[in-house]
Design a protein around this motif. Structure first.
Motif, PDB file in Angstrom:
ATOM      1  N   GLN A  34       5.901  15.300  -0.050  1.00 30.63           N
ATOM      2  CA  GLN A  34       4.324  15.638   0.625  1.00 30.63           C
ATOM      3  C   GLN A  34       5.176  16.139   2.065  1.00 30.63           C
ATOM      4  O   GLN A  34       3.994  16.444   2.377  1.00 30.63           O
ATOM      5  N   ASP A  46      -3.029  10.958  -4.088  1.00 29.63           N
ATOM      6  CA  ASP A  46      -2.636  11.476  -5.239  1.00 29.63           C
ATOM      7  C   ASP A  46      -3.801  11.299  -6.451  1.00 29.63           C
ATOM      8  O   ASP A  46      -3.896  11.213  -7.427  1.00 29.63           O
ATOM      9  N   ARG A  93      19.005  14.267  -5.073  1.00 27.91           N
ATOM     10  CA  ARG A  93      19.572  13.272  -6.117  1.00 27.91           C
ATOM     11  C   ARG A  93      18.716  13.664  -7.036  1.00 27.91           C
ATOM     12  O   ARG A  93      20.271  14.286  -8.186  1.00 27.91           O
ATOM     13  N   THR A  94      17.295  13.822  -7.574  1.00 27.93           N
ATOM     14  CA  THR A  94      16.906  14.515  -8.107  1.00 27.93           C
ATOM     15  C   THR A  94      15.582  15.359  -8.501  1.00 27.93           C
ATOM     16  O   THR A  94      15.132  14.399  -7.500  1.00 27.93           O
ATOM     17  N   SER A 105       7.380  10.731  -4.419  1.00 28.42           N
ATOM     18  CA  SER A 105       6.305  11.450  -4.051  1.00 28.42           C
ATOM     19  C   SER A 105       6.262  12.454  -2.418  1.00 28.42           C
ATOM     20  O   SER A 105       6.202  12.589  -1.707  1.00 28.42           O
ATOM     21  N   SER A 106       6.632  11.075  -1.592  1.00 29.15           N
ATOM     22  CA  SER A 106       7.407  10.855  -0.410  1.00 29.15           C
ATOM     23  C   SER A 106       7.708  12.095   0.646  1.00 29.15           C
ATOM     24  O   SER A 106       7.011  12.647   1.215  1.00 29.15           O
ATOM     25  N   ARG A 146      -0.703  11.458   1.282  1.00 30.27           N
ATOM     26  CA  ARG A 146      -1.918  11.801   1.486  1.00 30.27           C
ATOM     27  C   ARG A 146      -2.270  11.207   0.081  1.00 30.27           C
ATOM     28  O   ARG A 146      -0.893  10.999  -0.817  1.00 30.27           O
ATOM     29  N   TRP A 198      11.264   4.269 -10.546  1.00 32.58           N
ATOM     30  CA  TRP A 198      11.240   2.504  -9.773  1.00 32.58           C
ATOM     31  C   TRP A 198      10.436   1.978 -10.987  1.00 32.58           C
ATOM     32  O   TRP A 198      10.426   0.901 -10.248  1.00 32.58           O
ATOM     33  N   THR A 235      13.615  12.731  -2.564  1.00 32.09           N
ATOM     34  CA  THR A 235      12.431  13.626  -3.820  1.00 32.09           C
ATOM     35  C   THR A 235      11.627  13.289  -4.387  1.00 32.09           C
ATOM     36  O   THR A 235      11.288  13.560  -4.992  1.00 32.09           O
TER      37      THR A 235
HETATM   38  P1  NAP Z   1      10.341   7.147  -4.913  1.00 34.09           P
HETATM   39  O1  NAP Z   1       9.833   7.260  -5.519  1.00 34.09           O
HETATM   40  O2  NAP Z   1      11.132   6.085  -5.194  1.00 34.09           O
HETATM   41  O3  NAP Z   1      11.787   8.813  -4.205  1.00 34.09           O
HETATM   42  C1  NAP Z   1      12.719   7.822  -3.288  1.00 34.09           C
HETATM   43  C2  NAP Z   1      13.724   9.418  -3.317  1.00 34.09           C
HETATM   44  O4  NAP Z   1      14.818   8.938  -3.128  1.00 34.09           O
HETATM   45  C3  NAP Z   1      14.250   9.755  -4.922  1.00 34.09           C
HETATM   46  O5  NAP Z   1      14.476  10.556  -4.551  1.00 34.09           O
HETATM   47  C4  NAP Z   1      15.904   9.613  -4.635  1.00 34.09           C
HETATM   48  O6  NAP Z   1      16.656   9.540  -5.619  1.00 34.09           O
HETATM   49  C5  NAP Z   1      15.595   9.463  -3.655  1.00 34.09           C
HETATM   50  N1  NAP Z   1      17.542   8.264  -2.577  1.00 34.09           N
HETATM   51  C6  NAP Z   1      16.826   6.845  -3.286  1.00 34.09           C
HETATM   52  N2  NAP Z   1      18.685   6.091  -2.617  1.00 34.09           N
HETATM   53  C7  NAP Z   1      19.529   7.768  -2.641  1.00 34.09           C
HETATM   54  C8  NAP Z   1      20.394   8.020  -1.915  1.00 34.09           C
HETATM   55  N3  NAP Z   1      21.414   6.238  -2.183  1.00 34.09           N
HETATM   56  N4  NAP Z   1      21.144   9.360  -1.846  1.00 34.09           N
HETATM   57  C9  NAP Z   1      20.103   9.930  -2.446  1.00 34.09           C
HETATM   58  N5  NAP Z   1      19.047  10.128  -2.897  1.00 34.09           N
HETATM   59  C10 NAP Z   1      18.299   8.548  -2.691  1.00 34.09           C
HETATM   60  O7  NAP Z   1      10.007   6.580  -3.070  1.00 34.09           O
HETATM   61  P2  NAP Z   1       8.689   7.596  -2.946  1.00 34.09           P
HETATM   62  O8  NAP Z   1       8.978   9.299  -2.865  1.00 34.09           O
HETATM   63  O9  NAP Z   1       8.583   6.522  -1.591  1.00 34.09           O
HETATM   64  O10 NAP Z   1       7.370   6.579  -3.671  1.00 34.09           O
HETATM   65  C11 NAP Z   1       7.278   5.888  -4.760  1.00 34.09           C
HETATM   66  C12 NAP Z   1       6.176   5.616  -4.999  1.00 34.09           C
HETATM   67  O11 NAP Z   1       4.822   5.808  -3.665  1.00 34.09           O
HETATM   68  C13 NAP Z   1       5.723   6.911  -5.466  1.00 34.09           C
HETATM   69  O12 NAP Z   1       6.363   7.246  -7.086  1.00 34.09           O
HETATM   70  C14 NAP Z   1       4.140   6.729  -5.894  1.00 34.09           C
HETATM   71  O13 NAP Z   1       3.663   6.208  -6.511  1.00 34.09           O
HETATM   72  C15 NAP Z   1       3.680   6.004  -4.202  1.00 34.09           C
HETATM   73  N6  NAP Z   1       3.580   6.929  -3.419  1.00 34.09           N
HETATM   74  C16 NAP Z   1       2.440   7.351  -3.215  1.00 34.09           C
HETATM   75  C17 NAP Z   1       2.467   8.891  -2.923  1.00 34.09           C
HETATM   76  C18 NAP Z   1       0.687   9.656  -3.188  1.00 34.09           C
HETATM   77  O14 NAP Z   1      -0.441   8.508  -3.519  1.00 34.09           O
HETATM   78  N7  NAP Z   1       0.484  10.495  -2.856  1.00 34.09           N
HETATM   79  C19 NAP Z   1       3.010   9.467  -1.942  1.00 34.09           C
HETATM   80  C20 NAP Z   1       4.237   8.656  -1.582  1.00 34.09           C
HETATM   81  C21 NAP Z   1       3.701   7.395  -2.817  1.00 34.09           C
HETATM   82  P3  NAP Z   1      16.551   9.262  -6.995  1.00 34.09           P
HETATM   83  O15 NAP Z   1      15.473   9.744  -8.117  1.00 34.09           O
HETATM   84  O16 NAP Z   1      17.907  10.164  -7.538  1.00 34.09           O
HETATM   85  O17 NAP Z   1      16.792   7.965  -7.379  1.00 34.09           O
END
Ligand code: NAP
Length: 537
Positions: A192, A58, A209-210, A188-189, A56, A496, A186
């Motif tokens: 959610q 944000d 992890r975080t 956004s993806s 969804r 990121w 953990t």
């Molecule tokens: P993300 O914010 O980069 O989160 C990735 C997660 O995976 C983090 O918790 C990260 O931990 C973990 N991770 C990565 N490599 C790992 C490893 N080797 N071992 C264990 N954990 C690992 O990615 P995302 O959740 O896909 O979101 C990316 C961006 O997309 C968001 O910030 C947002 O801008 C956008 N997005 C928006 C929406 C929305 O509009 N609602 C929804 C989804 C995504 P660490 O933090 O420790 O690296």
């Protein structure tokens, strides 16, 4: 005499997401012959690929839409406060049909290379199928979060269970019913999808992890009166949005520093914003939440207290409390029942900060301390090679020796996030060092496409064919970008935004955080000064 090859198009567009679709519409209106090349078998970019449960936006749905056509804004009806992925994809398909965009989109076509030849002044792209197409201009509408990444962990290919990435989710969906499931990540993806997967799975293990800050979205059906009023004010609101930090109007900007309020006043203010839902309103509580650590601590502490009072098991609650970054310095997450989900008997939070995943096995994964988990399915919510990943996957080079992978080996360098010096006639939509990901994305896409369209029109009017960013202008913009970021708390987070999630990626703050207003004013000034910082010939 050499016979010059006639270009296939006036403008090549790479990507048919929000940016690419609007670029087709906008440039066609100028009489240009354009075509967008899209890897997916449908349009929509982010909203095409990210089909994970609970996906969804944000940003509120009345904001997160195109502004280029008033009839479109009046006729489209958003059912909820925040748009779901299927709803936003439906909207983008509707826009494509309404403006007959699809005739200039080529689906199932991944672009592998883009080469510029200064002799012919043409970009030639090569597709995975081996097709080549040339045009004097090339627009990278490749997205900021479009290169999903699985973690590089030993044995990942040995795992024989079901494996998914949130950014590459199967169209037919996934049913986790009766399955022991793992979610890794953990952001956004993850946040959610976890509450929804938890409702289906036999047991859900979340590997964290975080810990991240997340606020309640308070999603609900869109109130008809709110919609009516918003539509009545659409034109003014869109205009006003350009004079705000995030490109979203309607949130009164803060007028106080956190220290000017008593602790009881702050508590009441945060409580009201927590009840209201949404991230901008929360970050607008005080002027200095993203500038001053002590101010930020008051908001961070408030959210940590909320987590502790929501999650019944104190150890789990503590593990869920973010402690390595100030609130808002990573993309603030909006959730529905995320922390509540950890009160379910079938959900276990596994902290992997001090005890990382050692390897995947055929049946699951094993942590460094030897403990192993058998999993029928794993959902990787592990994010993207953000902002530069999609362009670096394409072999972008010029006959003068410029190569994007080399140029950006220490981090992206751009002028206004629109051009890269040394890569003439190549534009980016919401490129690094522009406010894109720190703003209402559709507004930023429209701003950039309009800027590019106007630049091309300007050149055609003057009989010019070649545009490049000046090296000094680029240097100045990169420096300004870094200075602005360093004046905030943003660089304190391993996000990121700085490439911290990709091992080996150079650490540089990639989005422009000076705000949409400052950025768009700078762009206007550049144009008023005759495209200052750009060389045209
Ligand atoms: P993300 O914010 O980069 O989160 C990735 C997660 O995976 C983090 O918790 C990260 O931990 C973990 N991770 C990565 N490599 C790992 C490893 N080797 N071992 C264990 N954990 C690992 O990615 P995302 O959740 O896909 O979101 C990316 C961006 O997309 C968001 O910030 C947002 O801008 C956008 N997005 C928006 C929406 C929305 O509009 N609602 C929804 C989804 C995504 P660490 O933090 O420790 O690296």
């Amino acid at each position: 005499m050499t016979v010059m090859k006639k270009p296939d198009l006036d403008v090549i567009i790479i990507g048919a997401g929000v940016a690419g679709l609007y670029a087709i519409y906008r440039l066609r209106k100028q009489g240009l012959q354009v075509r967008a090349y899209e890897a997916g078998d449908g349009i929509g970019g982010t909203w095409f690929w990210n089909r994970y449960p609970g996906c969804r936006c944000d940003v509120e749905s009345m904001e997160y839409s195109y502004a280029f056509d008033d009839n479109l804004q009046q006729e489209w009806k958003w059912p909820e406060r925040y748009g779901t992925q299927p709803e936003i994809l439906k909207y983008l398909n509707y826009v494509s049909q309404r403006f007959n965009v699809m005739r200039d989109v080529q689906l199932n076509t991944r672009v592998t290379a883009a080469h510029f030849d200064s002799g012919t002044n043409l970009w030639t792209i090569t597709t995975e199928q081996g097709e080549t197409v040339s045009a004097p201009f090339c627009i990278m509408a490749t997205g900021n979060l479009s290169t999903p990444r699985f973690p590089k962990i030993t044995g990942i290919d040995d795992y024989t269970g079901e494996k998914y990435h949130t950014g590459l989710w199967p169209k037919e969906g996934v049913d986790f019913t009766g399955k022991v499931t793992g979610v890794i990540g953990t952001g956004s993806s993850g946040v959610q999808s976890i509450p929804i997967i938890a409702k289906q799975a036999k047991h859900l293990f979340v590997f964290q992890r975080t810990a991240n800050f997340s606020l309640p979205a308070r999603n609900a059906p869109l109130e008809p009166e709110k919609e009516r009023k918003h539509k009545e004010e659409y034109v003014e609101r869109r205009k006003a949005a350009y004079s705000t930090p995030f490109g979203i109007a309607g949130y009164p900007p803060p007028d106080k520093f956190a220290a000017e309020a008593t602790s009881a006043e702050r508590e009441a203010s945060y409580e009201a914003k927590w009840a209201e839902g949404g991230s901008i309103s929360f970050l607008f509580a005080y002027k200095d939440l993203l500038l001053d650590k002590a101010a930020n601590d008051t908001a961070s502490d408030f959210v940590r207290a909320k987590i502790r009072s929501t999650v019944k098991d104190p150890k789990t609650a503590e593990l869920l409390c973010p402690n390595d970054h100030p609130i808002g310095t990573k993309r603030l997450i909006l959730d529905t029942d995320y922390f509540e989900t950890y009160n379910r008997d079938n959900v276990t939070l596994v902290g992997i900060r001090s005890n990382p995943i050692e390897r995947f096995t055929r049946s699951g994964l094993q942590l460094t301390d030897g403990k192993s988990y058998d999993l029928d399915a794993i959902s990787f919510a592990t994010g993207f090679d953000a902002m530069t990943g999609a362009m670096r996957e394409i072999d972008i080079r010029t006959d003068k020796g410029a190569d994007i992978r080399e140029k950006w080996q220490d981090g992206p360098r751009t002028y206004l996030g629109i051009m890269v010096s040394g890569f003439p006639n190549m534009f980016m939509v919401t490129g690094p060092q522009s406010p894109g990901v720190k703003s209402q994305m559709i507004l930023s896409c429209e701003w950039h496409v309009d800027f590019i369209a106007a630049a091309i029109e300007h050149m055609r009017g003057k009989g010019l064919t070649h545009i490049d960013a000046e090296g000094t202008a680029e240097d100045g913009w990169v420096e300004h970008n870094n200075q602005v970021a360093d004046s905030t708390l943003y660089p304190l987070a391993n996000s990121w935004y700085v490439g911290a999630n990709i091992p080996g990626k150079p650490r540089i703050f990639m989005p422009y955080v000076g705000g949409v207003e400052a950025y768009t004013n700078k762009c206007k000034q550049v144009v008023d000064n005759g495209y200052e910082g750009f060389q045209m010939s």
